[in-house]
Design a protein around this motif. Structure first.
Motif: not given
Ligand code: HEM
Length: 433
Positions: A308-310, A370-379
């Motif tokens: 879902s993230v382009k 460092a910025h790997t999605c923290i919510g990935a296990p929940l998602a």
């Molecule tokens: C299918 C669902 C999701 C996708 C595809 C996704 C994708 C991503 C990606 C690609 C990043 C990294 C962005 C970067 O490096 O510039 C990211 C970061 C993040 N995501 Fe997700 N995400 C999802 C669901 C979630 C959920 C459910 C939460 C929390 C409830 C969440 C919270 C975050 C947070 C807080 C960050 C920033 C982490 C940091 O900067 O250390 N995401 N996500």
């Protein structure tokens, strides 16, 4: 269509088929200069990993705005690291966790990480299933559903509310505010941004966390029994950084609100992309029904194939070379998880949906470093529970021909955003089970 003059950040014609645009760029190499914004696109898998891990040469300061970033200083020389930090406050969205760096980023992440422990996720599991069942009950008897508006939108909002342990009243309010939320469009003005439902959500979270901070204040000790609310927001309100110092109220509120921005629509739209596959591939639908243990493989391949993230952004901090292309300090980088995930050098036959790929989890849909999605296990849990419950109660899932046309002439509409791969709607028909 000709892509020569296409601009990823403004061109609505790229929205329907971003994969074709990235294939066009990749045919020129893994790292390509773009005709607009003095930007460079990174579309190769290995090069994207290098980009994400090389924090010496690349900054995440424009993680939200990508190529649209405006630097409030003239770029001179081959190292703008100090200028970026000195001007951070003037750069749009550079105060979000995803755009922060180094110790400040580690501090913010440490606050959020207490919400994403394995035990907290385990605790949430029954709520995920109950929320799924409750939403299915709302449309089940009709035998039809728009999975984006009637399921994924509210589901994402309710799950994050539960993650934060919000009361029933706030949960219902946030659902109403967020369930129809649209990704920020390409031509959004400042006024549009202020109409974003995340603004009132942030204000409410501010009040809720402020109340808990007040209740925990030393002067309030005599009234603590009356005021104290021992819940997850209270844990957040009391949280300290690893060195024992206290985050500001604005920082804690910003983090809580960011979860809705980052976690609701991403999950919603991933589910929709998944049900597009399920509804158009009866063989895959049958396999998932017969063997639900394959759902995790389905989700990993979905994240790779049509996550879902382009795109996101990075900015060159120090002049360097990537994929054989020199990149000058100050150059905005179009970083695309989606393009990397379709690089044939890493994933052979990338346009084929194949749940049996080796090392299926190595896609970049949740980023890297460092910025790997923290919510990935929940998602992953949210999507798995949803697919399980929806398949269990919806037999013979198919696309609505009235909305998406007959086989051979299907049409789908996507939201005009460069960030999310977001179906506007996915209308399904099914036999209630
Ligand atoms: C299918 C669902 C999701 C996708 C595809 C996704 C994708 C991503 C990606 C690609 C990043 C990294 C962005 C970067 O490096 O510039 C990211 C970061 C993040 N995501 Fe997700 N995400 C999802 C669901 C979630 C959920 C459910 C939460 C929390 C409830 C969440 C919270 C975050 C947070 C807080 C960050 C920033 C982490 C940091 O900067 O250390 N995401 N996500």
């Amino acid at each position: 269509m000709s892509y020569e003059k296409a601009d990823w950040y403004t061109d609505v014609s790229l929205v329907d088929d971003p994969h074709a645009y990235f294939d066009y760029l990749r045919a020129q190499g893994p790292v390509v200069r773009l005709p607009h914004r003095n930007a460079v696109a990174v579309v190769g898998y290995e090069e994207t990993v290098q980009l994400l891990l090389d924090t010496e040469h690349f900054s995440e300061i424009n993680a939200v705005t990508g190529g649209m970033v405006e630097l409030p200083f003239p770029v001179e020389g081959d190292d703008i690291g100090d200028q970026l930090e000195a001007n951070r406050k003037q750069i749009a969205f550079a105060d979000q966790i995803v755009a922060e760096q180094g110790p400040r980023h580690a501090d913010l992440r440490s606050i959020l990480s207490r919400l994403f422990t394995p035990s907290r996720l385990k605790q949430l599991q029954p709520q995920l299933a109950a929320t799924a069942e409750g939403l299915i009950d709302e449309f089940h008897a009709s035998g039809r559903v728009d999975i984006v508006r009637q399921y994924g939108g509210p589901y994402g909002a309710l799950v994050i509310s539960d993650l934060l342990g919000l009361s029933e009243g706030t949960r219902a309010k946030f659902r109403a505010l967020l369930e129809g939320a649209l990704p920020v469009p390409m031509d959004a003005t400042h006024e549009d941004m202020m109409k974003n439902p995340l603004v009132p959500v942030g204000k409410d979270l501010f009040k809720l966390i402020a109340r808990r901070r007040l209740a925990n204040h030393a002067l309030m000790r005599p009234l603590r029994a009356l005021l104290a609310q021992e819940d997850i927001l209270n844990d957040l309100a009391k949280a300290t950084y690893p060195d024992g110092s206290k985050p500001s109220l604005v920082d804690v509120t910003g983090l809580a609100a960011f979860l809705f921005g980052a976690g609701q629509d991403t999950t919603n739209r991933l589910l929709a992309n998944g049900f597009k596959v399920i509804a158009t591939r009866p063989d895959i639908q049958a396999e998932l029904r017969a063997n639900p243990a394959r759902i995790p493989d389905f989700i990993e391949e979905l994240l790779r194939y049509d996550g879902s993230v382009k795109s996101g952004g990075r900015l060159c901090r120090k002049t360097t070379t990537l994929g054989g292309v020199e990149i000058k300090a100050g150059t905005p980088i179009l970083m695309s998880h989606m393009a990397a995930n379709r690089d044939p050098a890493r994933f052979p036959d990338p346009a084929t949906f194949d749940m049996d790929r080796p090392r299926i989890k190595e896609h970049l849909a949740f980023g890297r470093g460092a910025h790997t999605c923290i919510g990935a296990p929940l998602a992953r849990r949210e999507v798995a529970v949803s697919i399980e419950r929806l398949l269990a109660r919806m037999g013979n899932i198919r696309l609505s021909e009235a909305h998406h046309g007959p086989e051979g002439a299907r049409h789908f509409e996507y939201e005009p955003t460069y960030v999310l791969r977001a179906l506007k709607a996915l209308h399904l028909e099914f036999d209630p089970l």
